[in-house]
Scaffold this motif. Structure first.
Motif, short mmCIF file in Angstrom:
data_model
loop_
_atom_site.label_atom_id
_atom_site.label_comp_id
_atom_site.label_asym_id
_atom_site.label_seq_id
_atom_site.Cartn_x
_atom_site.Cartn_y
_atom_site.Cartn_z
N VAL A 94 0.48 -1.11 0.02
CA VAL A 94 0.19 -0.35 -0.05
C VAL A 94 1.16 1.16 0.07
CG1 VAL A 94 -1.69 -0.94 1.05
CG2 VAL A 94 -0.27 -0.13 2.35
N ASN A 95 2.61 0.88 0.42
CA ASN A 95 3.45 2.66 0.36
C ASN A 95 4.89 2.11 -0.57
OD1 ASN A 95 3.67 0.87 2.16
ND2 ASN A 95 4.74 2.85 3.77
N ALA A 96 3.98 1.46 -1.22
CA ALA A 96 5.39 1.19 -2.54
C ALA A 96 5.21 0.25 -3.19
CB ALA A 96 6.75 -0.07 -1.76
N ASP A 97 5.82 0.94 -4.64
CA ASP A 97 5.56 0.81 -5.63
C ASP A 97 7.10 0.62 -6.22
OD1 ASP A 97 6.07 2.92 -6.59
OD2 ASP A 97 4.16 4.22 -6.75
N VAL A 98 6.80 0.77 -8.00
CA VAL A 98 8.05 0.13 -8.72
C VAL A 98 7.22 1.37 -10.11
CG1 VAL A 98 9.55 -1.36 -10.40
CG2 VAL A 98 8.95 -1.41 -8.07
N GLY A 99 8.14 2.17 -10.46
CA GLY A 99 8.46 3.27 -11.36
C GLY A 99 9.23 3.86 -12.26
N TYR A 100 8.98 3.73 -13.50
CA TYR A 100 9.99 4.56 -14.78
C TYR A 100 10.21 5.97 -14.60
CZ TYR A 100 12.28 5.39 -19.33
OH TYR A 100 12.84 5.68 -20.00
N TYR A 101 11.08 6.20 -15.08
CA TYR A 101 11.47 8.47 -14.99
C TYR A 101 12.72 8.41 -16.20
CZ TYR A 101 12.12 13.17 -13.88
OH TYR A 101 11.79 14.25 -14.40
N SER A 102 12.39 9.27 -16.91
CA SER A 102 13.81 9.39 -17.55
C SER A 102 13.76 11.09 -17.97
CB SER A 102 13.06 9.33 -18.89
OG SER A 102 12.01 9.15 -20.31
N TRP A 103 14.37 11.57 -17.94
CA TRP A 103 14.71 13.17 -17.89
C TRP A 103 15.86 13.99 -19.06
CZ3 TRP A 103 16.74 9.91 -14.04
CH2 TRP A 103 17.66 10.05 -13.66
N ARG A 104 15.94 14.49 -19.69
CA ARG A 104 16.35 15.48 -20.06
C ARG A 104 18.13 15.99 -19.29
NH1 ARG A 104 11.87 17.59 -22.10
NH2 ARG A 104 10.95 17.56 -23.45
N CYS A 105 18.93 15.19 -20.40
CA CYS A 105 20.00 16.13 -19.52
C CYS A 105 21.21 16.97 -19.45
CB CYS A 105 21.37 15.22 -18.60
SG CYS A 105 20.93 13.88 -17.99
N PRO A 106 21.55 17.94 -19.55
CA PRO A 106 21.72 19.33 -20.33
C PRO A 106 22.79 19.22 -21.57
CG PRO A 106 22.94 19.12 -17.81
CD PRO A 106 22.13 18.12 -17.97
N HIS A 107 22.45 19.62 -22.48
CA HIS A 107 23.22 19.09 -23.45
C HIS A 107 24.68 19.77 -23.38
CE1 HIS A 107 23.86 19.22 -28.02
NE2 HIS A 107 24.54 20.56 -28.08
N PRO A 108 25.82 19.10 -24.62
CA PRO A 108 25.19 18.17 -24.51
C PRO A 108 25.29 16.59 -24.60
CG PRO A 108 27.35 19.00 -25.22
CD PRO A 108 27.03 19.39 -23.60
N LEU A 109 25.40 16.25 -22.95
CA LEU A 109 25.12 15.01 -22.63
C LEU A 109 24.13 14.37 -22.54
CD1 LEU A 109 26.99 16.52 -20.34
CD2 LEU A 109 25.19 15.23 -18.52
N ARG A 110 24.51 12.88 -22.61
CA ARG A 110 22.54 11.94 -23.24
C ARG A 110 21.78 11.79 -21.47
NH1 ARG A 110 25.82 6.72 -25.10
NH2 ARG A 110 23.66 6.20 -24.52
N ASN A 111 20.91 11.70 -22.15
CA ASN A 111 19.59 11.82 -21.57
C ASN A 111 19.58 10.86 -20.99
OD1 ASN A 111 18.44 14.05 -22.48
ND2 ASN A 111 17.06 12.99 -24.23
N ARG A 112 19.13 10.34 -19.09
CA ARG A 112 19.13 9.06 -18.20
C ARG A 112 17.26 8.93 -17.34
NH1 ARG A 112 24.40 10.92 -19.02
NH2 ARG A 112 26.33 10.46 -18.19
N ASP A 113 17.76 7.37 -17.46
CA ASP A 113 16.67 6.98 -17.06
C ASP A 113 16.73 6.27 -15.88
OD1 ASP A 113 17.67 5.35 -18.61
OD2 ASP A 113 16.30 4.41 -19.55
N VAL A 114 15.98 6.00 -15.34
CA VAL A 114 16.18 5.40 -14.04
C VAL A 114 14.46 4.21 -13.44
CG1 VAL A 114 17.59 6.94 -12.68
CG2 VAL A 114 15.08 6.70 -12.69
N ILE A 115 14.61 2.93 -12.74
CA ILE A 115 13.84 2.48 -12.40
C ILE A 115 14.16 2.25 -10.82
CG2 ILE A 115 12.77 -0.37 -12.55
CD1 ILE A 115 12.64 1.14 -15.49
N THR A 116 12.69 2.64 -10.47
CA THR A 116 12.45 2.66 -8.61
C THR A 116 11.51 1.33 -8.34
OG1 THR A 116 11.91 4.62 -8.72
CG2 THR A 116 14.41 4.88 -9.34
N LEU A 117 12.45 1.61 -7.07
CA LEU A 117 11.64 1.53 -6.16
C LEU A 117 10.89 2.42 -5.45
CD1 LEU A 117 10.95 -2.23 -4.04
CD2 LEU A 117 10.89 -0.16 -3.04
#
Length: 262
Positions: A94-117
């Protein structure tokens, strides 16, 4: 979470996170202006793990609203301009889940993502939301992304009155790459303060927005409302940084970017 087995944080884990949010020893202040303070811990030579802590005093936002905003994934897609994609994968308790999140990084870095509990806990009138990286077979690293590792990241919201709270954000993240020094410096002086300002603005606009978008739907408060499928812990494993691609972006030059006016 440094163990080998995926576990759902218990009361001791939340207490430990709270203690570190409140601790000043070992942190260097990098920025303080208009109610926002940023600290960091020095990077060890040859290490890419970055540890940062931000605190914002909000004298016109309630702790409850802050908690709702940080949970509401539909609203996040509206206010979080760094988000590329975010979705919930499944619930654990009831108070824990798993999710995906990806975000823009400052140019010219490559963008990142994570899977988190992610797990959350109201403590009296205060709240904690925290997460760490896990692996899920259905969501492997993408070719056009760098899979980062959240060792431990989260928020602590402290009630200060009916319409007054303090938000502390703490992140210990391995971005999987040798980052340029300008990125690390700008994290403290530009990116973190800017992110906190966006959260506050989102909080101020949330009550009106929520009235027009399923006002009664808050599964983080009312678990019976969730439509997420249950997933067993056995489907998850600890995301070890060593198993992921490590790229060297340390030589990338800084690009000019307009700084938000303070």
């Amino acid at each position: 979470m440094s163990g080998q087995t995926v576990t759902i944080p218990d009361d001791r884990a939340f207490a430990s996170f709270k203690s570190e949010c409140l601790c000043e020893e070992g942190w260097s202040m990098n920025y303080t202006k208009r109610g926002i303070t940023v600290w960091s811990q020095g990077l060890e030579e040859g290490k890419s793990v970055h540890k940062i802590k931000c605190q914002m005093v909000c004298k016109d936002v309630s702790a409850e609203t802050m908690y709702d905003v940080l949970h509401d994934i539909e609203y996040r897609r509206k206010w979080d301009t760094n988000v590329l994609e975010t979705f919930d994968i499944g619930k654990l308790t009831v108070n824990a889940d798993v999710g995906y999140y990806s975000w823009r990084c400052p140019h010219p870095l490559r963008n990142r993502d994570v899977i988190t509990l992610r797990s959350w806990l109201p403590i009296g009138k205060d709240y904690i939301i925290m997460n760490y990286s896990v692996k899920h077979a259905k969501y492997p690293p993408k070719k056009d992304m760098v899979r980062a590792v959240s060792i431990q990241t989260g928020y602590m919201i402290q009630y200060q009155g009916p319409n007054h709270c303090i938000l502390t954000y703490m992140a210990q993240v391995d971005p999987r790459g040798s980052l340029p020094k300008w990125v690390v410096n700008r994290s403290s002086h530009l990116f973190a303060p800017r992110a906190m300002k966006k959260i506050k603005k989102a909080c101020l606009n949330y009550p009106e927005w929520k009235q027009r978008h399923n006002p009664g739907l808050k599964p983080w408060l009312y678990p019976e409302q969730t439509t997420l499928p249950s997933i067993p812990l056995s489907e998850l494993s600890i995301q070890h940084a060593e198993s992921l691609e490590n790229i060297d972006e340390s030589s990338l030059a800084e690009t000019q970017e307009r700084e938000d006016s303070d």
